[in-house]
Design a protein around this motif. Structure first.
Motif, mmCIF file in Angstrom:
data_model
loop_
_atom_site.group_PDB
_atom_site.id
_atom_site.type_symbol
_atom_site.label_atom_id
_atom_site.label_comp_id
_atom_site.label_asym_id
_atom_site.label_seq_id
_atom_site.Cartn_x
_atom_site.Cartn_y
_atom_site.Cartn_z
ATOM 1 N N CYS A 124 2.865 63.131 57.455
ATOM 2 C CA CYS A 124 1.638 63.500 57.082
ATOM 3 C C CYS A 124 0.425 62.504 57.604
ATOM 4 O O CYS A 124 -0.550 62.679 58.006
ATOM 5 N N LEU A 125 1.090 61.221 57.714
ATOM 6 C CA LEU A 125 0.053 59.947 58.318
ATOM 7 C C LEU A 125 -0.052 60.238 59.920
ATOM 8 O O LEU A 125 -1.033 59.992 60.199
ATOM 9 N N GLU A 126 1.106 60.605 60.541
ATOM 10 C CA GLU A 126 0.889 60.779 61.895
ATOM 11 C C GLU A 126 0.017 61.924 62.084
ATOM 12 O O GLU A 126 -1.008 61.887 63.135
ATOM 13 N N ASN A 127 -0.081 63.015 61.423
ATOM 14 C CA ASN A 127 -0.849 64.128 61.567
ATOM 15 C C ASN A 127 -2.200 63.887 61.320
ATOM 16 O O ASN A 127 -3.307 64.245 61.860
ATOM 17 N N TYR A 128 -2.294 62.993 60.158
ATOM 18 C CA TYR A 128 -3.734 62.553 59.808
ATOM 19 C C TYR A 128 -4.468 61.765 60.987
ATOM 20 O O TYR A 128 -5.581 61.682 61.326
ATOM 21 N N VAL A 129 -3.729 60.627 61.388
ATOM 22 C CA VAL A 129 -4.175 59.724 62.598
ATOM 23 C C VAL A 129 -4.503 60.707 63.692
ATOM 24 O O VAL A 129 -5.570 60.741 64.353
#
Length: 280
Positions: A206-211
Motif C-alpha cells: 500500500c505504501l509503494e502504491n501511495y508513493v
C-alpha cells in the motif's frame, strides 16, 4: 538575531532542532486525564504501551495562553525577534492562544502553519534558513505565508484502532477496514484533514502504491526537500519507501523523521507519510 520557535507537533528530528537552533513548545498529551508534555514527559512508544497494551484513553490538548506568555517572555529580551510557527489552527486552539500571548510583546510574530507534523516542519525549516540569511522578520513571515499553501502533507494508516479509540471513526468503520485490509490515506487540504484514497492489502505494498500516486508524473513538485515521517515503522518498511521515492522522483534532500506524540496518539503505530512542497 532572530529566534525561530515552533510547537512540538512539527516533528523535526532532535538533530535538526539542534542544527537550526529551534526551540519547541510542547503540546499536552492526556492519558486517562493524566497530563504529559509532548516529547518531554512522554514518548510515542509510551503512548503505544498505554493505549495498545493497557487500553487507556489518549487525547491531546493545546498550549494555553499563559504557557505561551512564559515561553515568549524567556526569549523576547534575548533576540531582535521571535517567530513562532504553530500547529494548524483547524487542528488546535494553540495558534489562537499563541496570538493572544504575542500581543504582550513587540517583537514576537506567530505564524499559522495550517498543517501538522512535518507539513509544519517544512515551514519551520524554511523559517530557520531565512533567519540565517538575515532576512527581516516581517519579510520572513510574508515568505512563509506564500509557502504554506504549497505544502503537500499526507499519511497512510495501517490500522484504524487509534482513530476509533479517539472517536474519529466508528467501531463498524474500523472493523470493516480491518476485515477488508483497507489502509486509508489522510491528507491535509486547505488546513483540514480529509480521507483520501483508500489502499487495500499488505501495508508495504500500500505504501509503494501511495508513493507512486503522490509522485509519479507529477510536474508540480518542488524537489528541494522531502520528509518521510513515520510512527516507528520497521526499518525495512522505511527503506522500501525510500526506494519507491527514488524510482519516481529525484529530491535534493530526503529527511527521515519520527512522528511525535500528536500524530502517534491519533493514528497509532505504523503510520507513514511523505511530505513535500509543490511549485504552486
Amino acid at each position: 538575531m532572530i529566534k525561530i520557535t515552533a510547537d512540538s507537533t512539527c516533528d523535526l528530528s532532535p538533530a535538526l532542532i539542534d542544527q537550526l537552533n529551534i526551540s519547541l513548545m510542547p503540546l499536552h498529551v492526556l492519558i486517562d486525564d493524566e497530563d504529559f508534555r509532548d516529547g518531554v514527559d512522554i514518548t510515542p512508544k509510551e503512548i503505544f504501551k498505554y493505549v495498545g497494551e493497557q487500553n487507556k484513553t489518549c487525547t491531546t490538548a493545546a498550549v494555553n495562553t499563559f504557557e505561551y506568555e512564559n515561553f515568549f517572555a524567556g526569549l523576547s529580551p534575548k533576540y531582535d525577534a521571535v517567530i513562532h510557527i504553530c500547529l494548524g489552527s483547524d487542528f488546535s486552539s494553540s495558534y489562537q492562544n499563541a496570538k493572544l500571548a504575542a500581543e504582550n510583546f513587540d517583537n514576537v510574530y506567530v505564524v499559522d502553519s495550517s498543517n501538522l507534523s512535518t507539513g509544519s516542519g517544512h515551514i519551520v525549516y524554511d523559517a530557520a534558513l531565512l533567519a540565517e540569511d538575515g532576512i527581516e522578520p516581517e519579510e520572513i513571515c510574508k515568505q512563509l505565508e506564500n509557502v504554506i499553501p504549497k505544502v503537500d502533507a499526507s499519511f497512510v494508516i495501517d490500522k484504524m484502532d487509534y482513530l476509533r479509540k479517539g472517536g474519529r471513526c466508528s467501531s463498524i468503520e474500523a472493523l470493516g477496514a480491518t476485515l477488508l485490509k483497507i489502509k486509508p490515506s489522510i491528507e491535509v487540504v486547505d488546513g483540514k484533514m480529509h480521507v483520501g484514497k483508500k489502499y487495500r492489502g499488505n501495508f508495504e505494498r500500500c505504501l509503494e502504491n501511495y508513493v507512486k500516486d503522490r509522485l509519479e508524473n507529477n510536474d508540480n513538485i518542488d524537489y528541494s526537500r522531502l520528509f518521510i515521517t513515520h510512527s516507528h515503522c520497521a526499518p525495512e518498511t522505511v527503506a522500501k519507501v525510500k526506494e519507491a521515492v527514488a524510482r519516481f522522483a529525484n529530491f535534493e534532500e530526503i529527511i527521515e523523521t519520527t512522528a511525535g506524540c500528536t500524530v502517534s496518539s491519533h493514528c497509532g503505530p505504523n503510520t507513514l507519510g511523505i511530505l513535500y512542497k509543490r511549485k504552486n
